[in-house]
Design a protein around this motif. Structure first.
Motif, short mmCIF file in Angstrom:
data_model
loop_
_atom_site.label_atom_id
_atom_site.label_comp_id
_atom_site.label_asym_id
_atom_site.label_seq_id
_atom_site.Cartn_x
_atom_site.Cartn_y
_atom_site.Cartn_z
N HIS A 42 0.80 -1.22 0.00
CA HIS A 42 0.00 0.00 0.00
C HIS A 42 0.83 1.28 0.00
O HIS A 42 0.28 2.37 0.16
CB HIS A 42 -0.95 0.02 1.21
CG HIS A 42 -0.28 -0.32 2.51
ND1 HIS A 42 -0.12 -1.62 2.92
CD2 HIS A 42 0.29 0.46 3.45
CE1 HIS A 42 0.51 -1.64 4.09
NE2 HIS A 42 0.76 -0.38 4.43
N THR A 43 2.13 1.17 -0.19
CA THR A 43 2.99 2.34 -0.34
C THR A 43 3.95 2.09 -1.49
O THR A 43 4.17 0.94 -1.90
CB THR A 43 3.80 2.64 0.93
OG1 THR A 43 4.77 1.59 1.12
CG2 THR A 43 2.91 2.76 2.15
N GLU A 44 4.54 3.16 -2.02
CA GLU A 44 5.51 3.00 -3.11
C GLU A 44 6.72 2.19 -2.63
O GLU A 44 7.27 1.40 -3.40
CB GLU A 44 5.95 4.37 -3.62
CG GLU A 44 4.86 5.11 -4.38
CD GLU A 44 5.37 6.40 -4.99
OE1 GLU A 44 6.58 6.67 -4.90
OE2 GLU A 44 4.55 7.14 -5.56
N GLN A 45 7.12 2.39 -1.39
CA GLN A 45 8.26 1.63 -0.86
C GLN A 45 7.94 0.14 -0.82
O GLN A 45 8.76 -0.69 -1.23
CB GLN A 45 8.63 2.13 0.53
CG GLN A 45 9.81 1.40 1.15
CD GLN A 45 10.17 1.91 2.54
OE1 GLN A 45 9.49 2.77 3.08
NE2 GLN A 45 11.23 1.38 3.11
N LEU A 46 6.76 -0.20 -0.32
CA LEU A 46 6.37 -1.61 -0.29
C LEU A 46 6.24 -2.18 -1.70
O LEU A 46 6.58 -3.35 -1.93
CB LEU A 46 5.05 -1.77 0.46
CG LEU A 46 5.11 -1.64 1.99
CD1 LEU A 46 3.71 -1.62 2.58
CD2 LEU A 46 5.94 -2.76 2.60
N ALA A 47 5.76 -1.37 -2.63
CA ALA A 47 5.64 -1.83 -4.02
C ALA A 47 7.02 -2.20 -4.58
O ALA A 47 7.17 -3.21 -5.27
CB ALA A 47 4.98 -0.75 -4.87
N ARG A 48 8.01 -1.38 -4.27
CA ARG A 48 9.37 -1.70 -4.73
C ARG A 48 9.90 -2.94 -4.04
O ARG A 48 10.52 -3.81 -4.68
CB ARG A 48 10.30 -0.51 -4.47
CG ARG A 48 10.03 0.70 -5.36
CD ARG A 48 11.14 1.72 -5.25
NE ARG A 48 11.24 2.29 -3.91
CZ ARG A 48 10.58 3.38 -3.51
NH1 ARG A 48 9.77 4.02 -4.35
NH2 ARG A 48 10.72 3.85 -2.29
N GLN A 49 9.64 -3.05 -2.75
CA GLN A 49 10.13 -4.21 -2.00
C GLN A 49 9.47 -5.50 -2.45
O GLN A 49 10.06 -6.59 -2.34
CB GLN A 49 9.88 -3.99 -0.51
CG GLN A 49 10.72 -2.87 0.11
CD GLN A 49 10.32 -2.58 1.55
OE1 GLN A 49 9.35 -3.13 2.07
NE2 GLN A 49 11.07 -1.70 2.19
N ALA A 50 8.25 -5.41 -2.96
CA ALA A 50 7.51 -6.61 -3.36
C ALA A 50 7.93 -7.16 -4.71
O ALA A 50 7.57 -8.30 -5.05
CB ALA A 50 6.01 -6.30 -3.38
N VAL A 51 8.69 -6.40 -5.49
CA VAL A 51 9.02 -6.82 -6.85
C VAL A 51 9.68 -8.20 -6.89
O VAL A 51 9.25 -9.08 -7.66
CB VAL A 51 9.89 -5.76 -7.55
CG1 VAL A 51 10.48 -6.32 -8.86
CG2 VAL A 51 9.06 -4.52 -7.86
N PRO A 52 10.72 -8.49 -6.09
CA PRO A 52 11.33 -9.83 -6.16
C PRO A 52 10.34 -10.95 -5.84
O PRO A 52 10.37 -12.01 -6.48
CB PRO A 52 12.45 -9.76 -5.12
CG PRO A 52 12.77 -8.31 -5.00
CD PRO A 52 11.46 -7.61 -5.17
N ALA A 53 9.45 -10.72 -4.87
CA ALA A 53 8.47 -11.75 -4.51
C ALA A 53 7.49 -11.99 -5.65
O ALA A 53 7.08 -13.13 -5.92
CB ALA A 53 7.73 -11.33 -3.24
#
Length: 221
Positions: A42-53
């Motif tokens: 739900h944030t841009e930071q989490l969106a970036r962190q989720a990419v590998p998963a």
């Protein structure tokens, strides 16, 4: 379909797939979730962190499917998936934003955070939209108890002249917010998962039809 939330039970995990197949019966949907994101993305930071998963799940899904869908309004990893795979790749955010453009120039967007999801900023002219954060909602898991706040926010947008309401989180799809609002407001309400389904349905028309080409120009018409 890739759900960007972790730890869901089977019924919850399949909720978006059921919505798609109930609306578009020709679609067949396999759903997997990513690991490590119990409150979703739900944030841009989490969106970036989720990419590998997301890429990890997509690698496992790709041999089994004709298209890949990321069920998140921020479209995390969609650009990377399109570079990596030749099949159609869709994200709920860009599908929803594009549908808004096709329907109206007076667009109201409901969000679950203080930030407008990236696809809306890149696709829509911000002068043509009004967006509001649903009070008391900080992530997708809060939406189930936010019925009154969702209605209040949507009503405010309609009073400001919006004729189309876009629900900018796929968690709104999970709780059935679009149908709830349509019964109470004089506005078109666009569901992000169904917007994604419309694009998938159109993209896969040839595949579902067996890639049959007409034998003659006359047959084509």
């Amino acid at each position: 379909m890739i759900r960007v939330i972790s730890g869901l039970g089977r019924e919850e995990r399949e909720a978006h797939a059921r919505l798609l197949t109930d609306t578009y019966p020709s679609l067949r949907v396999i759903t997997e979730e990513i690991e490590g994101f119990p409150a979703g993305v739900h944030t841009e930071q989490l969106a970036r962190q989720a990419v590998p998963a997301i890429l990890k799940v997509a690698e496992a899904l790709f041999p089994q499917v004709d298209a890949l869908a990321v069920s998140c309004a921020d479209d995390p990893a969609v650009a990377q998936l399109r570079r990596r795979y030749s099949c159609p790749v869709v994200g709920a955010g860009s599908c929803l934003a594009s549908t808004c453009l096709a329907v109206s120039e007076r667009i109201g967007v409901l969000t679950i955070t203080e930030n407008l999801p990236t696809p809306f900023r890149t696709t829509l002219d911000e002068t043509s939209l009004v967006w509001r954060h649903v009070p008391e909602v900080g992530d997708t898991t809060d939406l189930a108890m936010a019925q009154d706040s969702i209605l209040q926010t949507a009503t405010t947008l309609v009073e400001q002249g919006c004729t189309v309401l876009a629900l900018a989180c796929t968690g709104f799809s999970t709780v059935g917010a679009a149908a709830f609002l349509r019964q109470r407001l004089d506005a078109v309400v666009l569901d992000p998962v169904l917007a994604m389904g419309a694009v998938l349905n159109a993209s896969l028309a040839d595949i579902k039809g067996g890639d049959r080409r007409p034998d003659s120009p006359e047959e084509a018409w």
